[in-house]
Design an enzyme around this catalytic site. Structure first.
Site, short mmCIF file in Angstrom:
data_model
loop_
_atom_site.label_atom_id
_atom_site.label_comp_id
_atom_site.label_asym_id
_atom_site.label_seq_id
_atom_site.Cartn_x
_atom_site.Cartn_y
_atom_site.Cartn_z
N HIS A 175 -34.22 -22.76 20.67
CA HIS A 175 -35.30 -23.45 21.37
C HIS A 175 -35.10 -23.88 22.41
CE1 HIS A 175 -37.59 -22.37 18.00
NE2 HIS A 175 -37.02 -21.88 17.60
N ASN A 185 -33.06 -15.07 21.49
CA ASN A 185 -32.09 -15.30 22.53
C ASN A 185 -30.65 -14.46 22.58
OD1 ASN A 185 -33.81 -18.06 23.86
ND2 ASN A 185 -33.12 -17.97 21.34
N GLN A 242 -35.68 -10.86 13.60
CA GLN A 242 -34.19 -10.17 13.61
C GLN A 242 -34.43 -8.73 13.52
OE1 GLN A 242 -31.26 -12.82 11.96
NE2 GLN A 242 -32.09 -14.86 13.24
O1 LIG Z 1 -21.61 -19.13 20.33
C1 LIG Z 1 -22.25 -19.08 20.62
C2 LIG Z 1 -23.72 -18.87 20.09
C3 LIG Z 1 -24.42 -18.33 21.06
N1 LIG Z 1 -25.21 -19.24 21.59
C4 LIG Z 1 -26.31 -19.49 22.17
O2 LIG Z 1 -27.50 -19.86 21.35
C5 LIG Z 1 -29.03 -19.16 21.18
C6 LIG Z 1 -28.26 -18.47 20.19
O3 LIG Z 1 -29.89 -18.75 20.33
P1 LIG Z 1 -30.54 -17.29 19.38
O4 LIG Z 1 -29.62 -15.72 19.55
O5 LIG Z 1 -32.17 -16.59 19.46
O6 LIG Z 1 -30.14 -17.04 17.45
P2 LIG Z 1 -30.40 -18.60 16.54
O7 LIG Z 1 -29.87 -19.40 17.04
O8 LIG Z 1 -30.52 -17.46 15.53
O9 LIG Z 1 -32.38 -18.93 17.03
C7 LIG Z 1 -33.32 -18.74 16.57
O10 LIG Z 1 -34.13 -18.53 16.80
C8 LIG Z 1 -34.93 -17.73 17.61
C9 LIG Z 1 -36.31 -17.53 18.56
O11 LIG Z 1 -36.92 -18.67 17.83
C10 LIG Z 1 -35.45 -16.82 16.83
O12 LIG Z 1 -35.30 -15.17 17.49
C11 LIG Z 1 -33.94 -16.31 15.49
O13 LIG Z 1 -34.41 -15.48 15.20
C12 LIG Z 1 -33.56 -17.34 15.36
O14 LIG Z 1 -32.40 -17.68 13.93
C13 LIG Z 1 -28.28 -18.52 22.21
O15 LIG Z 1 -28.77 -18.90 23.95
C14 LIG Z 1 -26.99 -18.32 22.81
O16 LIG Z 1 -26.23 -18.05 24.01
C15 LIG Z 1 -23.92 -19.64 22.82
O17 LIG Z 1 -23.77 -20.23 23.16
N2 LIG Z 1 -22.91 -19.65 22.25
#
Ligand SMILES: O=c1ccn([C@@H]2O[C@H](COP(=O)(O)OP(=O)(O)O[C@H]3O[C@H](CO)[C@@H](O)[C@H](O)[C@H]3O)[C@@H](O)[C@H]2O)c(=O)[nH]1
Length: 468
Positions: free
Chosen positions: A18, A364, A385
């Site tokens: 977010h 994301n 997802q």
């Molecule tokens: O090693 C890592 C892993 C992740 N990221 C970043 O972290 C974010 C992760 O976001 P996302 O891929 O959306 O996963 P979640 O953290 O699981 O996000 C939650 O929030 C999202 C937006 O609401 C939903 O789509 C997902 O299902 C929900 O689990 C992204 O920008 C990635 O680039 C990093 O920078 N480094």
């Protein structure tokens, strides 16, 4: 004519998925002449690796989610967390708004994330207009919208049947496995459905057709957007570091608000530099998912069997202490690949040696993969997802989806099979890689000057200026 510098208060949940797109959105707004106050919870600020970026036109503010001292993602009760975030968040937001009025600061709009409909209610108390920033695909919004328009019972009654299929306006035919997990009986997110309904209720209270800003690109989801008749959904993405999208700011290579410590970052980039083009498998499950030890073992087996190099993110809070070294094949893993606790993800996905992304399909990660042109092997877990995985495989056709066995485990051989499908010589892999390249162009085009997202954003700012 509007005033010189409109002011927006932008509020995000303190989660990586977010904060990242929201801060990026803030930066965009600033480039269009808006002053932005970026607000997230105290717990979010205290988890950040470093001080968030200092930018002209950007201020920071905090609300309380009731967990100011922090919490453990693995053990926190999400339903309790969301109730507390609402209770403490509403109160601390009110206090903040009273204080800003006392300081002669008037916000022209409050923009809030998914899962924060209470922000709109507080905004209304203060007679401040509010706008929803939907940080998931428009297709997901459309599913919840259709469900609030009468499909909910049909879905809820239907999903008990494993062969259930549903056709919703603007969406591909969806099976039980393609729907957001909140519809599946026994899911552990009791708060979710009522919060999502509340989002629609809050929008319905607007006098004019409300605009919902979505971190997507119009051309990716035009049918889903059109199907939402009552509100105007507009794509304003990709909201990602400029260096990899519009190139306007080549030094901006990361979001700059990591909630996890980056380590071995330079080593990882050097390691990637030493690999052949499109040869590396990148594996990451976002910021929340925790896999069982058994599942990690299977994933490791599958990766080793491909004999391809891999960069695998295993968060420290994603595995029990000592378990990583205790994996049966730990030594081989370290030889064939590299394991890091957190990565600079968009930088990794943009690296020429990355050829495939094994992802949990958080929006994301999925969108970042599309923008970087990286084909995916999808391993969805919860929330949006499963639907994102469906879109990747069947609508955008830039990846394949892993299948679980009867015990709910994805076996090593299945992981290898899908990786070979995407990265290997076959015709399907070639098509997938070609589509990934196409979508890379399509998503980037939207963000550049006069692209659809650029226009949608400018319109939003213009409307704001005209009304204030
Ligand atoms: O090693 C890592 C892993 C992740 N990221 C970043 O972290 C974010 C992760 O976001 P996302 O891929 O959306 O996963 P979640 O953290 O699981 O996000 C939650 O929030 C999202 C937006 O609401 C939903 O789509 C997902 O299902 C929900 O689990 C992204 O920008 C990635 O680039 C990093 O920078 N480094």
């Amino acid at each position: 004519m509007g005033m010189a510098e409109p002011k927006i208060l932008l509020i995000a949940l303190p989660a990586q998925g977010h904060i990242n797109p929201s801060l990026q959105f803030a930066k965009k707004l600033i480039s269009y002449g808006v002053h932005v106050t970026f607000m997230t919870a105290v717990s979010g600020f205290s988890r950040m690796n470093k001080t968030p970026p200092s930018i002209q036109g950007l201020s920071y503010a905090k609300f309380s989610d009731g967990y100011d001292g922090g919490y453990d993602m693995r053990t926190v009760d999400v339903n309790h967390y969301m109730t507390e975030a609402r209770r403490c968040g509403s109160q601390t937001l009110r206090d903040f708004l009273v204080e800003s009025i006392n300081n002669d600061t008037k916000f022209d709009c409050i923009v809030y994330n998914l899962m924060l409909p209470w922000v709109a209610a507080v905004a209304r108390e203060f007679h401040i207009p509010s706008t929803l920033f939907w940080n998931q695909p428009a297709s997901i919004f459309n599913i919840y919208y259709q469900s609030s328009k009468g499909y909910e019972e049909i879905i809820k009654n239907g999903v008990e049947d494993p062969s259930f299929l549903i056709e919703l306006p603007g969406l591909p035919l969806l099976s039980r496995h393609d729907l957001p997990s909140f519809y599946i009986p026994g899911n552990s997110y009791a708060f979710a459905m009522s919060t999502l309904k509340e989002h629609m209720d809050v929008l319905d209270e607007e006098i004019t057709k409300p605009k919902v800003l979505v971190n997507t690109v119009d051309a990716l989801e035009s049918e889903a957007m059109k199907a939402v008749g009552k509100y105007k959904l507009v794509g304003i993405g990709p909201l990602m570091p400029s260096a990899f999208v519009d190139g306007k700011n080549p030094n901006e290579t990361s979001f700059g608000v990591d909630l996890f410590k980056l380590s071995k970052e330079k080593e990882a980039m050097e390691w990637l530099n030493s690999k052949a083009e499109s040869s590396v498998i990148y594996v990451s499950f976002g910021s929340l998912t925790v896999l069982s030890k058994e599942q990690i073992e299977e994933l490791a087996k599958g990766l080793l069997e491909t004999e391809r190099p891999f960069l695998w993110v295993i968060r420290e809070d994603g595995i029990k202490e000592g378990e990583l070294k205790g994996l049966s094949c730990h030594e081989e893993l370290e030889k064939q690949g590299m394991i890091v606790p957190w990565s600079s993800q968009v930088e990794v996905l943009s690296h020429q040696s990355v050829g495939c992304f094994v992802t949990h399909c958080g929006w994301n990660s999925t969108f970042e993969s599309l923008v970087c042109g990286v084909p995916m092997v999808t391993f969805s877990q919860a929330s949006d997802q499963p639907t994102n995985a469906k879109l990747v495989e069947d609508v955008w056709k830039t990846g394949v989806r892993l299948t679980k066995n009867e015990e709910g485990l994805v076996e090593g051989c299945e992981i290898k099979r899908c990786l070979e499908l995407v990265m290997g010589e076959g015709e399907r892999g070639e098509k997938i890689r070609k589509n990934a390249k196409k979508l890379k162009e399509l998503t980037k085009e939207a963000a550049v000057e006069n692209g659809t997202s650029d226009k949608n954003l400018k319109d939003f700012v213009d409307e704001l200026c005209n009304s204030c």
